[in-house]
Motif scaffolding. Structure first.
Motif, PDB file in Angstrom:
ATOM      1  N   SER A 117       0.830  -1.204   0.000  1.00 37.51           N
ATOM      2  CA  SER A 117       0.000   0.000   0.000  1.00 37.51           C
ATOM      3  C   SER A 117       0.861   1.249   0.000  1.00 37.51           C
ATOM      4  O   SER A 117       2.022   1.231   0.430  1.00 37.51           O
ATOM      5  CB  SER A 117      -0.889   0.029   1.254  1.00 37.51           C
ATOM      6  N   ALA A 151      -3.566   4.025  -1.999  1.00 35.37           N
ATOM      7  CA  ALA A 151      -3.736   2.957  -2.978  1.00 35.37           C
ATOM      8  C   ALA A 151      -3.193   1.660  -2.415  1.00 35.37           C
ATOM      9  O   ALA A 151      -2.271   1.661  -1.600  1.00 35.37           O
ATOM     10  CB  ALA A 151      -3.019   3.304  -4.284  1.00 35.37           C
ATOM     11  N   ILE A 156      -2.345  -2.612  -3.675  1.00 35.91           N
ATOM     12  CA  ILE A 156      -2.221  -3.582  -4.757  1.00 35.91           C
ATOM     13  C   ILE A 156      -2.023  -4.960  -4.151  1.00 35.91           C
ATOM     14  O   ILE A 156      -1.263  -5.121  -3.185  1.00 35.91           O
ATOM     15  CB  ILE A 156      -1.071  -3.198  -5.714  1.00 35.91           C
ATOM     16  N   THR A 196      -6.345  -3.794  -7.629  1.00 33.73           N
ATOM     17  CA  THR A 196      -5.914  -2.540  -7.010  1.00 33.73           C
ATOM     18  C   THR A 196      -7.121  -1.818  -6.430  1.00 33.73           C
ATOM     19  O   THR A 196      -8.266  -2.062  -6.834  1.00 33.73           O
ATOM     20  CB  THR A 196      -5.221  -1.621  -8.023  1.00 33.73           C
ATOM     21  N   TYR A 217      -8.192   2.279  -4.765  1.00 32.31           N
ATOM     22  CA  TYR A 217      -7.737   3.663  -4.628  1.00 32.31           C
ATOM     23  C   TYR A 217      -8.686   4.479  -3.764  1.00 32.31           C
ATOM     24  O   TYR A 217      -9.903   4.232  -3.742  1.00 32.31           O
ATOM     25  CB  TYR A 217      -7.658   4.339  -6.005  1.00 32.31           C
ATOM     26  N   THR A 225      -1.851   5.694 -10.241  1.00 31.11           N
ATOM     27  CA  THR A 225      -1.815   4.282 -10.586  1.00 31.11           C
ATOM     28  C   THR A 225      -0.753   3.588  -9.747  1.00 31.11           C
ATOM     29  O   THR A 225       0.420   4.002  -9.768  1.00 31.11           O
ATOM     30  CB  THR A 225      -1.506   4.080 -12.072  1.00 31.11           C
ATOM     31  N   SER A 277       1.425   0.131  -9.041  1.00 28.28           N
ATOM     32  CA  SER A 277       1.882  -1.055  -9.755  1.00 28.28           C
ATOM     33  C   SER A 277       3.045  -1.663  -8.984  1.00 28.28           C
ATOM     34  O   SER A 277       3.550  -1.061  -8.035  1.00 28.28           O
ATOM     35  CB  SER A 277       2.304  -0.711 -11.182  1.00 28.28           C
TER      36      SER A 277
END
Length: 116
Positions: free
Chosen positions: A35, A49, A51, A58, A60, A69, A71
């Protein structure tokens, strides 16, 4: 031991972009969700965010949807946060986080300042 090292922060004008990186070590990175959080002066730390371990899912905060974004690269043990169309209200210290064996681990944070 678990180490999380953030980088990539800085001063950017409104509408600009930054890419934050968090290099992880000391644990099996590919097994854990990661995170990004942020904390602005005088405010509580908030989740930005998240993942999953494979990168397949994901999530948000509403305030950053469509602009940020998250990743990850499990081969490099690194998680990223691409931030576009930055706004002054995005100014904060950004922290990388992993929850492992019931404990929260944090990096030292990286400052992001959005100002003209």
């Amino acid at each position: 031991q678990v180490q999380l090292v953030e980088s990539g922060g800085g001063l950017v004008q409104p509408g600009g972009s930054l890419r934050l990186s968090c290099a992880a070590s000391g644990f099996a990175f590919r097994w854990y969700a990661m995170s990004w959080y942020r904390q602005a002066p005088g405010k509580e730390r908030e989740l930005v965010a998240l993942i999953t371990n494979t990168g397949g899912s994901t999530n948000y905060a509403d305030s950053v949807k469509g602009r940020f974004t998250i990743s990850r690269d499990n081969g490099k043990n690194t998680v990223y946060l691409q931030m576009n169309n930055l706004k002054p209200e995005d100014t904060a210290v950004y922290y990388c986080n992993v929850q492992r064996t019931g404990s929260n681990y944090w990096g030292q944070g990286t400052q992001v300042t959005v100002s003209s």
